[in-house]
Design a protein around this motif. Structure first.
Motif, PDB file in Angstrom:
ATOM      1  N   SER A   1     -73.603  53.946 -77.346  1.00  0.00           N
ATOM      2  CA  SER A   1     -73.632  55.135 -76.489  1.00  0.00           C
ATOM      3  C   SER A   1     -74.958  55.873 -76.657  1.00  0.00           C
ATOM      4  CB  SER A   1     -72.443  56.052 -76.800  1.00  0.00           C
ATOM      5  OG  SER A   1     -72.518  56.528 -78.124  1.00  0.00           O
ATOM      6  N   GLU A   2     -75.488  55.846 -77.866  1.00  0.00           N
ATOM      7  CA  GLU A   2     -76.789  56.502 -78.069  1.00  0.00           C
ATOM      8  C   GLU A   2     -77.903  55.714 -77.383  1.00  0.00           C
ATOM      9  OE1 GLU A   2     -77.641  57.661 -82.126  1.00  0.00           O
ATOM     10  OE2 GLU A   2     -79.761  57.963 -81.649  1.00  0.00           O
ATOM     11  N   MET A   3     -77.785  54.397 -77.407  1.00  0.00           N
ATOM     12  CA  MET A   3     -78.770  53.579 -76.684  1.00  0.00           C
ATOM     13  C   MET A   3     -78.749  53.917 -75.197  1.00  0.00           C
ATOM     14  SD  MET A   3     -78.070  49.869 -78.509  1.00  0.00           S
ATOM     15  CE  MET A   3     -77.436  49.894 -80.201  1.00  0.00           C
ATOM     16  N   ALA A   4     -77.550  53.964 -74.650  1.00  0.00           N
ATOM     17  CA  ALA A   4     -77.427  54.262 -73.217  1.00  0.00           C
ATOM     18  C   ALA A   4     -77.944  55.659 -72.911  1.00  0.00           C
ATOM     19  CB  ALA A   4     -75.977  54.124 -72.777  1.00  0.00           C
ATOM     20  N   ALA A   5     -77.630  56.597 -73.790  1.00  0.00           N
ATOM     21  CA  ALA A   5     -78.096  57.970 -73.577  1.00  0.00           C
ATOM     22  C   ALA A   5     -79.622  58.015 -73.580  1.00  0.00           C
ATOM     23  CB  ALA A   5     -77.527  58.888 -74.660  1.00  0.00           C
ATOM     24  N   ALA A   6     -80.227  57.297 -74.531  1.00  0.00           N
ATOM     25  CA  ALA A   6     -81.685  57.283 -74.624  1.00  0.00           C
ATOM     26  C   ALA A   6     -82.297  56.662 -73.378  1.00  0.00           C
ATOM     27  CB  ALA A   6     -82.122  56.508 -75.875  1.00  0.00           C
ATOM     28  N   VAL A   7     -81.704  55.563 -72.943  1.00  0.00           N
ATOM     29  CA  VAL A   7     -82.198  54.898 -71.736  1.00  0.00           C
ATOM     30  C   VAL A   7     -82.054  55.827 -70.533  1.00  0.00           C
ATOM     31  CG1 VAL A   7     -81.592  53.101 -70.064  1.00  0.00           C
ATOM     32  CG2 VAL A   7     -81.889  52.517 -72.476  1.00  0.00           C
ATOM     33  N   PHE A   8     -80.903  56.448 -70.438  1.00  0.00           N
ATOM     34  CA  PHE A   8     -80.651  57.341 -69.301  1.00  0.00           C
ATOM     35  C   PHE A   8     -81.658  58.489 -69.280  1.00  0.00           C
ATOM     36  CE2 PHE A   8     -78.364  60.969 -67.372  1.00  0.00           C
ATOM     37  CZ  PHE A   8     -78.199  60.439 -66.112  1.00  0.00           C
ATOM     38  N   GLU A   9     -81.916  59.046 -70.439  1.00  0.00           N
ATOM     39  CA  GLU A   9     -82.864  60.158 -70.509  1.00  0.00           C
ATOM     40  C   GLU A   9     -84.273  59.670 -70.152  1.00  0.00           C
ATOM     41  OE1 GLU A   9     -83.509  61.799 -74.358  1.00  0.00           O
ATOM     42  OE2 GLU A   9     -84.910  63.291 -73.529  1.00  0.00           O
TER      43      GLU A   9
ATOM     44  N   MET B   1     -92.398  47.944 -83.937  1.00  0.00           N
ATOM     45  CA  MET B   1     -92.000  48.391 -82.594  1.00  0.00           C
ATOM     46  C   MET B   1     -91.565  49.862 -82.630  1.00  0.00           C
ATOM     47  SD  MET B   1     -89.024  46.966 -80.079  1.00  0.00           S
ATOM     48  CE  MET B   1     -89.569  45.349 -80.553  1.00  0.00           C
ATOM     49  N   SER B   2     -92.034  50.600 -81.652  1.00  0.00           N
ATOM     50  CA  SER B   2     -91.672  52.015 -81.596  1.00  0.00           C
ATOM     51  C   SER B   2     -90.303  52.169 -80.935  1.00  0.00           C
ATOM     52  CB  SER B   2     -92.708  52.773 -80.783  1.00  0.00           C
ATOM     53  OG  SER B   2     -92.650  52.359 -79.432  1.00  0.00           O
ATOM     54  N   LYS B   3     -89.718  53.320 -81.114  1.00  0.00           N
ATOM     55  CA  LYS B   3     -88.432  53.600 -80.470  1.00  0.00           C
ATOM     56  C   LYS B   3     -88.584  53.537 -78.959  1.00  0.00           C
ATOM     57  CE  LYS B   3     -84.600  56.830 -80.279  1.00  0.00           C
ATOM     58  NZ  LYS B   3     -83.884  57.938 -80.944  1.00  0.00           N
ATOM     59  N   GLU B   4     -89.702  54.079 -78.482  1.00  0.00           N
ATOM     60  CA  GLU B   4     -89.919  54.059 -77.038  1.00  0.00           C
ATOM     61  C   GLU B   4     -89.934  52.622 -76.514  1.00  0.00           C
ATOM     62  OE1 GLU B   4     -93.418  56.056 -75.704  1.00  0.00           O
ATOM     63  OE2 GLU B   4     -93.090  55.497 -73.608  1.00  0.00           O
ATOM     64  N   GLU B   5     -90.612  51.765 -77.243  1.00  0.00           N
ATOM     65  CA  GLU B   5     -90.662  50.360 -76.831  1.00  0.00           C
ATOM     66  C   GLU B   5     -89.258  49.758 -76.805  1.00  0.00           C
ATOM     67  OE1 GLU B   5     -92.972  48.637 -75.585  1.00  0.00           O
ATOM     68  OE2 GLU B   5     -91.976  46.672 -75.622  1.00  0.00           O
ATOM     69  N   ALA B   6     -88.472  50.123 -77.803  1.00  0.00           N
ATOM     70  CA  ALA B   6     -87.087  49.634 -77.833  1.00  0.00           C
ATOM     71  C   ALA B   6     -86.321  50.106 -76.595  1.00  0.00           C
ATOM     72  CB  ALA B   6     -86.387  50.122 -79.108  1.00  0.00           C
ATOM     73  N   ILE B   7     -86.471  51.376 -76.282  1.00  0.00           N
ATOM     74  CA  ILE B   7     -85.788  51.921 -75.102  1.00  0.00           C
ATOM     75  C   ILE B   7     -86.196  51.153 -73.851  1.00  0.00           C
ATOM     76  CG2 ILE B   7     -85.605  53.950 -73.604  1.00  0.00           C
ATOM     77  CD1 ILE B   7     -85.903  55.689 -76.108  1.00  0.00           C
ATOM     78  N   ILE B   8     -87.501  50.964 -73.715  1.00  0.00           N
ATOM     79  CA  ILE B   8     -88.014  50.291 -72.524  1.00  0.00           C
ATOM     80  C   ILE B   8     -87.408  48.899 -72.370  1.00  0.00           C
ATOM     81  CG2 ILE B   8     -90.100  49.283 -71.511  1.00  0.00           C
ATOM     82  CD1 ILE B   8     -91.631  51.719 -72.621  1.00  0.00           C
TER      83      ILE B   8
ATOM     84  N   GLY C   1     -82.757  42.512 -83.841  1.00  0.00           N
ATOM     85  CA  GLY C   1     -81.433  42.271 -84.400  1.00  0.00           C
ATOM     86  C   GLY C   1     -80.544  43.480 -84.178  1.00  0.00           C
ATOM     87  N   LYS C   2     -79.252  43.229 -84.211  1.00  0.00           N
ATOM     88  CA  LYS C   2     -78.329  44.358 -84.019  1.00  0.00           C
ATOM     89  C   LYS C   2     -78.627  45.473 -85.017  1.00  0.00           C
ATOM     90  CE  LYS C   2     -74.397  41.499 -82.551  1.00  0.00           C
ATOM     91  NZ  LYS C   2     -72.981  41.183 -82.827  1.00  0.00           N
ATOM     92  N   ALA C   3     -78.838  45.088 -86.258  1.00  0.00           N
ATOM     93  CA  ALA C   3     -79.064  46.098 -87.295  1.00  0.00           C
ATOM     94  C   ALA C   3     -80.311  46.914 -86.997  1.00  0.00           C
ATOM     95  CB  ALA C   3     -79.175  45.424 -88.656  1.00  0.00           C
ATOM     96  N   SER C   4     -81.305  46.271 -86.409  1.00  0.00           N
ATOM     97  CA  SER C   4     -82.519  47.008 -86.054  1.00  0.00           C
ATOM     98  C   SER C   4     -82.228  48.018 -84.957  1.00  0.00           C
ATOM     99  CB  SER C   4     -83.612  46.044 -85.592  1.00  0.00           C
ATOM    100  OG  SER C   4     -83.914  45.129 -86.615  1.00  0.00           O
ATOM    101  N   LEU C   5     -81.427  47.596 -84.015  1.00  0.00           N
ATOM    102  CA  LEU C   5     -81.042  48.540 -82.963  1.00  0.00           C
ATOM    103  C   LEU C   5     -80.364  49.764 -83.577  1.00  0.00           C
ATOM    104  CD1 LEU C   5     -79.707  46.219 -80.110  1.00  0.00           C
ATOM    105  CD2 LEU C   5     -81.724  47.678 -80.069  1.00  0.00           C
ATOM    106  N   TYR C   6     -79.513  49.507 -84.560  1.00  0.00           N
ATOM    107  CA  TYR C   6     -78.827  50.631 -85.191  1.00  0.00           C
ATOM    108  C   TYR C   6     -79.775  51.482 -86.032  1.00  0.00           C
ATOM    109  CZ  TYR C   6     -74.167  49.640 -83.586  1.00  0.00           C
ATOM    110  OH  TYR C   6     -73.061  49.494 -82.784  1.00  0.00           O
TER     111      TYR C   6
END
Lengths: 181, 181
Positions: free
Chosen positions: B47-55, B1-8, B34-39
């Motif tokens: 906060s970085e997840m939210a920032a990425a989503v917001f952007e 899974m790409s980062k973009e896919e994760a964001i989406i 998994g949580k670790a994958s998110l990290y």
DNA sequence: GTCTATATAGGGATAGAC
DNA sequence: GTCTATCCCTATATAGAC
């Protein structure tokens, strides 16, 4: 301290941080009451605190704003009075609206129906005044909805832009906007 | 899974539950990671997840809505195109606005300036089109702010009333409302 | 009624295997 | 890159003294 006093002290905390953001430690500090004391007044815990705050603020809104819309004055005068009350109630736009606050996250799950009922009540009260002023019923309803939306949106702009002007502008133009031909 | 896919995959979770309401377990489920994958993708945590989503969502809005406001078409045509994009972007009013979501609780502390910048960008883009249409600059700015407020407010009404009509109505009337004499 | 102290669960975040 | 297992902290909530 009375329960009412406790509720009053909790209001700003929920307003600023939202339902999830207002932790018990925070609520404890804000109220200058220990956690256990809070549970004395609100055995149901945080959700009961929020419910009490929501009800209290809703009644305040009723006494201040909706009351202005009742009575025997002319529609335009009543709308002006209501707008003045709105300015007071929202502290010139600095206060967020609890309907908005309670419509997110788990607060939405807990309070959705109550929030909806309150919002409908407001729209209905406004609609009634417009009908009194001779506006056709369905136009009046739509216009009332739009006015409420305008206010809600303005409050958000104020928060984000750190500028109360959008709110003041809306309030000032609202009576004429609602009664336009 | 790409980062973009994760964001989406994270977008709907933050949209529905807000920043504080979107717990890591919830985000983990929503993304099927998994949580670790998110990290792995977002070492800075939530906060970085939210920032990425917001952007990401902000860019989406830019590509879809703001883009429609640029170019050589006539102002009215551009506004109509933008409104169609708005309808799509907000899924007919069913999506809450991230600017609103990020303006509460600790999200406000974290993202206030970014949210403000985005909102200003939107208002500015709109204002520019109105000026093109021959509206005086300060009127154009005020009118743009009001339009944005109207949309934000309508989205709140939709959430609370479980009815997308307020949003659709605003969208439909917006181009003419903005260009009225 | 208010406090201190504590129980229990869930939050965010990390380690380390694969 | 994804997982399981786990850490530490804070959150909600409760017990029991005063």
């Amino acid at each position: 301290m009375s329960k009412e006093e406790a509720i009053i002290r909790l209001i700003p905390a929920f307003r600023q941080y939202g339902y999830e953001g207002a932790s018990l430690s925070l609520l404890s500090k804000a109220s200058s009451l220990g956690k256990a004391s809070l549970y004395h007044y609100f055995p149901g815990g945080k959700s009961e605190m929020a419910a009490a705050v929501f009800e209290y603020v809703g009644n305040e809104f009723g006494d201040l704003v909706l009351k202005a819309l009742r009575g025997e004055n002319k529609p335009f005068v009543k709308l002006q009075a209501a707008c003045n009350s709105l300015r007071e109630f929202y502290d010139g736009g600095r206060n967020s609206c609890f309907l908005t606050i309670m419509s997110f996250g788990s607060a939405d799950n807990l309070f959705h129906e109550q929030v909806k009922a309150r919002l409908r009540q407001i729209i209905e009260a406004l609609t009634k005044v417009l009908i009194e002023a001779g506006i056709e019923a369905d136009v009046a309803e739509v216009r009332s909805q739009d006015a409420v939306a305008q206010i809600q949106g303005a409050l958000i702009l104020v928060r984000i832009l750190d500028d109360t002007e959008p709110f003041n502008r809306v309030i000032k133009s609202l009576p004429e906007l609602l009664l336009r031909l």
